[in-house]
Design an enzyme around this catalytic site. Structure first.
Site, PDB file in Angstrom:
ATOM      1  N   CYS B 120       0.798  -1.233   0.000  1.00 41.06           N
ATOM      2  CA  CYS B 120       0.000   0.000   0.000  1.00 41.06           C
ATOM      3  C   CYS B 120       0.826   1.277   0.000  1.00 41.06           C
ATOM      4  O   CYS B 120       0.319   2.344  -0.350  1.00 41.06           O
ATOM      5  CB  CYS B 120      -0.948  -0.014   1.192  1.00 41.06           C
ATOM      6  SG  CYS B 120      -2.018  -1.449   1.171  1.00 41.06           S
ATOM      7  N   HIS B 268      -3.565   6.942   1.131  1.00 38.28           N
ATOM      8  CA  HIS B 268      -3.884   5.582   0.734  1.00 38.28           C
ATOM      9  C   HIS B 268      -5.275   5.277   1.289  1.00 38.28           C
ATOM     10  O   HIS B 268      -5.567   5.577   2.447  1.00 38.28           O
ATOM     11  CB  HIS B 268      -2.841   4.621   1.302  1.00 38.28           C
ATOM     12  CG  HIS B 268      -3.295   3.205   1.284  1.00 38.28           C
ATOM     13  ND1 HIS B 268      -3.707   2.602   0.125  1.00 38.28           N
ATOM     14  CD2 HIS B 268      -3.444   2.291   2.269  1.00 38.28           C
ATOM     15  CE1 HIS B 268      -4.082   1.365   0.414  1.00 38.28           C
ATOM     16  NE2 HIS B 268      -3.939   1.156   1.693  1.00 38.28           N
ATOM     17  N   ASN B 298     -10.052  -0.626  -1.068  1.00 39.24           N
ATOM     18  CA  ASN B 298      -8.600  -0.561  -0.946  1.00 39.24           C
ATOM     19  C   ASN B 298      -7.993  -1.341  -2.108  1.00 39.24           C
ATOM     20  O   ASN B 298      -8.092  -2.560  -2.148  1.00 39.24           O
ATOM     21  CB  ASN B 298      -8.198  -1.152   0.406  1.00 39.24           C
ATOM     22  CG  ASN B 298      -6.690  -1.141   0.631  1.00 39.24           C
ATOM     23  OD1 ASN B 298      -5.917  -0.914  -0.300  1.00 39.24           O
ATOM     24  ND2 ASN B 298      -6.276  -1.399   1.847  1.00 39.24           N
TER      25      ASN B 298
END
Lengths: 74, 352
Positions: B120, B268, B298
Site C-alpha cells: 500500500c 492511501h 482498498n
C-alpha cells in the site's frame, strides 16, 4: 476511571452505567473488530497511548485496560 | 535515509482503469449479519469494490491506463526511457511482468523495464524511483504503472479482509520541467511488523503445497488458506496511528511548508474512519482530503492515483499542491509533497 468507563459505553453504544470495572470487555456482544478500531482511536485521542496487541491480549477486564493506560500515560 | 528531495521533476499525466464488475458489500450476508455490514460500511466507508474476471491481470488494467494516457498526451512510444510496473499480483512468479508490457505497449526495445513489489505504500516508492531516474540528464520520460488484483489474493470468507479490497490499475508519466520545482519524499520501513499483513505461503520460504491451499477456520469465524492475505486489523491500525501523522509532519517540515500550503492530502484509501482521524491529527480540514474508497475500496498501491483520477478529474489540466501518504504491509510507509502543474488527468476508464 468514571470518564474512561463512560467513553467505553459510548464506544459500544451502551447506556450509562451498564459497564463495571470488573466486566470482561471481550464478552460484550458489541465488542467486534470495528469496536476495536474505535477503541484504539479513543485511547489514542484521550490518553495519547497506543496499546501493542501482545499487551492488549493480556488485558481481560475494563479495569485492566484502565490501569494499563494509566501506567503508560505521558 | 528517510528524506529525499528532487528538482524540476514532475507528473505530466495520470490515468486509471477499474474493472466493470461491481461487488457490493451489502451482498456479503453469508459472512456477516445485516447490522454488521451496516456498521462496517459506516466505519470503513467502503460500499462497493470492483473485481476483475479470473482471466484479467493487473498488467491488463495497467496497459489500458497506459494506452489511454500515451494516446491522450500524444506521446511517441519510442520516447519512453523507463517502464516501471509496481504490483504484488504480477502475471507470473517469473519473469518480471514489465518487459511483456514493453511489448504490449509498443515501446522501444531500448526501454529499461522492471517490476517493483510493494504494497500500500507502493505509489510513493514507485514515484520516488521514477523521480530518481528522471533526475539523470539522459532520462526524459518514465512511465510508472501501478496495478493490483487484490480480489485474487483474499478469501471472501475472511471477516478481516473480505469487505475491503478491490482491483484497479493506473499509469503515471514522469517528466522533467523547470515548472515543477522541488518535490519532497519521506520513505520508511519497519520489518518487525512483517507478519501483521501477509500471505504466509506460496512464496519460496513456505512454498505452495496441498496443505497451503486447504481452507482453515480461525477463532473469529474467518476462513482462508495460507495462500490468502492475512491481516491483523488492530495492529495495522495502531501502526498507522503511530507513524502516519509523524511522517506527514516530517515531510512538511522537510519541505518548509504547513498544511495551509497544501491543496490536497491524498491518503492511501484503507479505512475512512482511520484516515479521517489521521487528517484531524495532522490538522488538515476534511475538504482537502479526497476519498474514492466508497466506490473502489482498498486497491493497495493504486489508491492514490485512482483517487486523483476519480475525484479530481475535471477535463482540464490539474494545478495543485499535493501531499501523498501511503502506508501498509512490510511494514512500509512514506509521504510525498509535490506540485502538480498542468497535469493531464484522464477520465477514469472501465475495462469490460
Amino acid at each position: 476511571m468514571e470518564r474512561f468507563i463512560s467513553k467505553f459505553e459510548e464506544l459500544l453504544e451502551l447506556d450509562d452505567g451498564t459497564i463495571k470495572k470488573t466486566d470482561v470487555f471481550r464478552e460484550f456482544s458489541e465488542w467486534d473488530s470495528l469496536a476495536v478500531l474505535g477503541f484504539s482511536v479513543m485511547v489514542n485521542e484521550e490518553y495519547n497511548v497506543i496499546i501493542p496487541k501482545v499487551e492488549f491480549d493480556k488485558l481481560i477486564t475494563i479495569g485492566d485496560v484502565y490501569n494499563y493506560i494509566q501506567s503508560k500515560k505521558v | 535515509m528517510g528524506l529525499i528531495s528532487f528538482d524540476n521533476i514532475g507528473i505530466s499525466g495520470m490515468s486509471a482503469t477499474v474493472p466493470q464488475r461491481i461487488i457490493s458489500n451489502n451482498s456479503f450476508t453469508e459472512v456477516f449479519n445485516e447490522k454488521e455490514i451496516k456498521n462496517a460500511i459506516a466505519t470503513t466507508g467502503i460500499k462497493e469494490r470492483r473485481f476483475v474476471d479470473s482471466d484479467v491481470c493487473s498488467s491488463d488494467l495497467c496497459c489500458d491506463s497506459a494506452n489511454n494516457l500515451l494516446d491522450e498526451l500524444n506521446i511517441d512510444r519510442d520516447s519512453v526511457d523507463i517502464l516501471i510496473f509496481l504490483s504484488q499480483t504480477p502475471d507470473y512468479a517469473q519473469p518480471a511482468t514489465a518487459p511483456s508490457i514493453q511489448k504490449r505497449l509498443g515501446l522501444s526495445k531500448k526501454t529499461a523495464s522492471f517490476d517493483i513489489n510493494m504494497a500500500c505504500s507502493g505509489y510513493i516508492y514507485g514515484l520516488s524511483t521514477a523521480f530518481a531516474y528522471c533526475s539523470s540528464p539522459d532520462v526524459k520520460k518514465v512511465l510508472l504503472l501501478v496495478g493490483e488484483t487484490m480480489s485474487k489474493a483474499i478469501s471472501l470468507k475472511d471477516r478481516a479482509t473480505c469487505l475491503l479490497f478491490g482491483d484497479a490499475g493506473s499509469a503515471t508519466l514522469i517528466e522533467k520541467n523547470e515548472k515543477y520545482g522541488k518535490s519532497y519524499f519521506s520513505l520508511n520501513s519497519d520489518g518487525s511488523g512483517n507478519s501483521v499483513l501477509k500471505i504466509p505461503a506460496g512464496g519460496y520460504r513456505v512454498p505452495g503445497s496441498p496443505d497451503t491451499t486447504q481452507e482453515k477456520e480461525y477463532s473469529d469465524g474467518s476462513i482462508r488458506t495460507d495462500e490468502q492475505l492475512y491481516m491483523d486489523g488492530m495492529e495495522v491500525f495502531n501502526f498507522t496511528m503511530r507513524v502516519v501523522p509523524k511522517d506527514i509532519k516530517e515531510v512538511l517540515e522537510f519541505a518548509k511548508r504547513t498544511e495551509k500550503d497544501i491543496d490536497y492530502l491524498v491518503f492511501h484509501q484503507a479505512n475512512k474512519y482511520m484516515t479521517d482521524y489521521l487528517a484531524k491529527k495532522s490538522r488538515f480540514p476534511i475538504n482537502k482530503v479526497p476519498y474514492s474508497l466508497q466506490k473502489y475500496g482498498n486497491t493497495s498501491a493504486v489508491t492514490i492515483p485512482l483517487t486523483i483520477v476519480s475525484e479530481l478529474f475535471t477535463g482540464a489540466p490539474l494545478n495543485a499542491k499535493m501531499l501523498f501518504s501511503g502506508f501498509g504491509a512490510g511494514l512500509s510507509w512514506g509521504s510525498a509533497i509535490l506540485d502538480l502543474s498542468d497535469c493531464h488527468i484522464s477520465k477514469l476508464n472501465e475495462l469490460a
